[in-house]
Design an enzyme around this catalytic site. Structure first.
Site, PDB file in Angstrom:
ATOM      1  N   HIS A 296     -12.147  46.797 -47.037  1.00 21.75           N
ATOM      2  CA  HIS A 296     -12.095  46.120 -48.343  1.00 21.75           C
ATOM      3  C   HIS A 296     -13.295  45.198 -48.517  1.00 21.75           C
ATOM      4  O   HIS A 296     -13.963  44.838 -47.547  1.00 21.75           O
ATOM      5  CB  HIS A 296     -10.804  45.299 -48.484  1.00 21.75           C
ATOM      6  CG  HIS A 296      -9.598  46.130 -48.818  1.00 21.75           C
ATOM      7  ND1 HIS A 296      -8.833  46.738 -47.860  1.00 21.75           N
ATOM      8  CD2 HIS A 296      -9.040  46.475 -50.009  1.00 21.75           C
ATOM      9  CE1 HIS A 296      -7.843  47.409 -48.444  1.00 21.75           C
ATOM     10  NE2 HIS A 296      -7.952  47.270 -49.747  1.00 21.75           N
TER      11      HIS A 296
ATOM     12  N   LYS B  43     -11.548  39.753 -49.970  1.00 22.22           N
ATOM     13  CA  LYS B  43     -10.109  39.981 -49.753  1.00 22.22           C
ATOM     14  C   LYS B  43      -9.547  38.951 -48.781  1.00 22.22           C
ATOM     15  O   LYS B  43     -10.150  38.687 -47.740  1.00 22.22           O
ATOM     16  CB  LYS B  43      -9.860  41.402 -49.237  1.00 22.22           C
ATOM     17  CG  LYS B  43      -8.373  41.714 -49.106  1.00 22.22           C
ATOM     18  CD  LYS B  43      -8.097  43.195 -48.991  1.00 22.22           C
ATOM     19  CE  LYS B  43      -6.618  43.488 -48.786  1.00 22.22           C
ATOM     20  NZ  LYS B  43      -5.772  43.083 -49.927  1.00 22.22           N
TER      21      LYS B  43
HETATM   22  N1  LIG Z   1      -0.946  46.422 -55.219  1.00 26.40           N
HETATM   23  C1  LIG Z   1      -2.194  46.827 -55.489  1.00 26.40           C
HETATM   24  O1  LIG Z   1      -2.463  47.999 -55.821  1.00 26.40           O
HETATM   25  C2  LIG Z   1      -3.328  45.835 -55.405  1.00 26.40           C
HETATM   26  C3  LIG Z   1      -4.639  46.211 -55.749  1.00 26.40           C
HETATM   27  C4  LIG Z   1      -5.634  45.245 -55.731  1.00 26.40           C
HETATM   28  C5  LIG Z   1      -5.324  43.942 -55.350  1.00 26.40           C
HETATM   29  N2  LIG Z   1      -4.051  43.641 -54.984  1.00 26.40           N
HETATM   30  C6  LIG Z   1      -3.662  42.285 -54.613  1.00 26.40           C
HETATM   31  O2  LIG Z   1      -3.524  41.537 -55.814  1.00 26.40           O
HETATM   32  C7  LIG Z   1      -3.852  40.161 -55.542  1.00 26.40           C
HETATM   33  C8  LIG Z   1      -4.973  39.728 -56.491  1.00 26.40           C
HETATM   34  O3  LIG Z   1      -6.125  40.502 -56.213  1.00 26.40           O
HETATM   35  P1  LIG Z   1      -7.536  40.129 -56.872  1.00 26.40           P
HETATM   36  O4  LIG Z   1      -8.550  40.981 -56.207  1.00 26.40           O
HETATM   37  O5  LIG Z   1      -7.403  40.146 -58.353  1.00 26.40           O
HETATM   38  O6  LIG Z   1      -7.686  38.631 -56.338  1.00 26.40           O
HETATM   39  P2  LIG Z   1      -8.476  37.428 -57.028  1.00 26.40           P
HETATM   40  O7  LIG Z   1      -8.565  36.370 -55.986  1.00 26.40           O
HETATM   41  O8  LIG Z   1      -9.729  37.910 -57.669  1.00 26.40           O
HETATM   42  O9  LIG Z   1      -7.484  36.966 -58.206  1.00 26.40           O
HETATM   43  C9  LIG Z   1      -6.304  36.263 -57.980  1.00 26.40           C
HETATM   44  C10 LIG Z   1      -6.084  35.332 -59.179  1.00 26.40           C
HETATM   45  O10 LIG Z   1      -4.836  34.654 -59.001  1.00 26.40           O
HETATM   46  C11 LIG Z   1      -5.018  33.307 -59.362  1.00 26.40           C
HETATM   47  N3  LIG Z   1      -4.037  32.453 -58.693  1.00 26.40           N
HETATM   48  C12 LIG Z   1      -4.059  32.009 -57.414  1.00 26.40           C
HETATM   49  N4  LIG Z   1      -3.027  31.190 -57.174  1.00 26.40           N
HETATM   50  C13 LIG Z   1      -2.339  31.104 -58.345  1.00 26.40           C
HETATM   51  C14 LIG Z   1      -1.177  30.396 -58.744  1.00 26.40           C
HETATM   52  N5  LIG Z   1      -0.519  29.597 -57.872  1.00 26.40           N
HETATM   53  N6  LIG Z   1      -0.735  30.561 -60.014  1.00 26.40           N
HETATM   54  C15 LIG Z   1      -1.415  31.334 -60.886  1.00 26.40           C
HETATM   55  N7  LIG Z   1      -2.535  32.024 -60.564  1.00 26.40           N
HETATM   56  C16 LIG Z   1      -2.979  31.915 -59.313  1.00 26.40           C
HETATM   57  C17 LIG Z   1      -6.449  32.975 -58.939  1.00 26.40           C
HETATM   58  O11 LIG Z   1      -6.958  31.827 -59.626  1.00 26.40           O
HETATM   59  C18 LIG Z   1      -7.172  34.258 -59.291  1.00 26.40           C
HETATM   60  O12 LIG Z   1      -7.711  34.209 -60.598  1.00 26.40           O
HETATM   61  C19 LIG Z   1      -4.230  40.113 -54.061  1.00 26.40           C
HETATM   62  O13 LIG Z   1      -3.082  39.778 -53.307  1.00 26.40           O
HETATM   63  C20 LIG Z   1      -4.670  41.537 -53.757  1.00 26.40           C
HETATM   64  O14 LIG Z   1      -4.566  41.881 -52.392  1.00 26.40           O
HETATM   65  C21 LIG Z   1      -3.047  44.547 -55.019  1.00 26.40           C
END
Ligand SMILES: NC(=O)c1ccc[n+]([C@@H]2O[C@H](COP(=O)([O-])OP(=O)(O)OC[C@H]3O[C@@H](n4cnc5c(N)ncnc54)[C@H](O)[C@@H]3O)[C@@H](O)[C@H]2O)c1
Length: 254
Positions: free
Chosen positions: A145, A149
């Site tokens: 990744h 991440k």
């Molecule tokens: N299930 C899937 O297919 C899949 C795919 C990609 C990413 N993910 C997961 O999704 C999550 C987000 O991924 P990303 O790449 O967008 O991460 P990222 O860090 O770019 O975005 C996460 C967002 O959540 C916000 N956030 C953090 N704490 C918060 C809170 N307490 N309240 C509200 N908002 C909050 C952050 O400010 C940020 O904007 C991660 O856990 C990642 O591993 C899952």
């Protein structure tokens, strides 16, 4: 019918891709976003709140791509709102995952560490390989990744390993770190490893290493759109469903 969406984690990498996908989808409308990071000016057509409690907009379903720290507040909000929820955040601990069962008694909950349709095929092929290959093939899983991440190994790598264990009579031990022990690997273990760097969207390979031959089953996500499309499809699937815990298996029928 237009599905009204509350997007939790809207300013993150995935939140931005979901917003762009919904803009092009006539069946979807994001009515509000929530993100703890509201440092930059809102580029969206919908209002963005710092916390869930500030949001009083009416919606049909929540999609969550945020952070495990946000989970407890999200769970409380989802329980009170009684609306369907798609949870895509990874790195949740065992207790958090266990609480999804009680939430799903009240609302439809869709939970998957990987929203791409392709990864479900990788899991189906992996289980097929487990049936065909004998115990002399050692299983190892590698996830790769991007450098940003947070969790390691990926939720998907764990999901693949857990699916193998659900499929087998004798569960494997998961081994995450080989550098502390100087010993040959055991037969009843699955090694789970991670690469982190650059802009890799998400690759997973399952190795079946036998005597003088290796089988590799690989899935590569080439853009975040595959996760966004999967999450939006899951949101549409959930709407009008009975309370319960749903996963990609329900979506693709495998
Ligand atoms: N299930 C899937 O297919 C899949 C795919 C990609 C990413 N993910 C997961 O999704 C999550 C987000 O991924 P990303 O790449 O967008 O991460 P990222 O860090 O770019 O975005 C996460 C967002 O959540 C916000 N956030 C953090 N704490 C918060 C809170 N307490 N309240 C509200 N908002 C909050 C952050 O400010 C940020 O904007 C991660 O856990 C990642 O591993 C899952």
């Amino acid at each position: 019918m237009i599905l009204k969406l509350l997007l939790h984690g809207c300013n993150g990498r995935m939140g931005q891709v979901i917003s762009a996908s919904c803009d092009k989808d006539p069946e979807m409308e994001i009515v509000a976003g929530v993100d703890i990071n509201t440092a930059f000016s809102n580029p969206y057509r919908y209002p963005v709140y710092k916390t869930l409690d500030e949001c009083s907009d009416s919606f049909d379903v929540i999609i969550d791509f945020s952070h495990p720290f946000a989970f407890d507040a999200l769970l409380k909000y989802a329980t009170c709102s009684r609306k369907a929820i798609v949870i895509a955040t990874t790195g949740l601990n065992k207790d958090q995952i266990a609480t999804l069962d009680s939430l799903s008694e009240h609302v439809p909950v869709f939970f998957s560490a990987n929203m791409s349709l392709g990864i479900n095929t990788l899991i189906a092929l992996t289980l097929k390989a487990c049936d065909i290959l004998d115990a002399n093939f050692d299983i190892e899983i590698l996830d790769s990744h991007h450098s940003g991440k947070l969790d390691s190994p990926s939720g998907t790598a764990l999901m693949i390993a857990e699916n193998i264990n659900l499929h087998k009579d004798n569960p494997y031990q998961f081994v995450f770190d080989r550098h502390t022990v100087r010993a040959p690997r055991e037969k009843n273990e699955i090694g789970i490893h991670s690469v982190r760097g650059g802009s890799i969207v998400g690759d997973h390979t399952v190795y079946f290493a036998g005597k003088e031959e290796v089988i590799e089953i690989t899935h590569r996500a080439q853009s975040r759109n595959v996760f966004a499309e999967g999450a939006i499809t899951a949101a549409k699937f959930l709407y009008g469903k009975e309370p319960g815990l749903y996963s990609m298996k329900n979506l693709v029928g495998s």
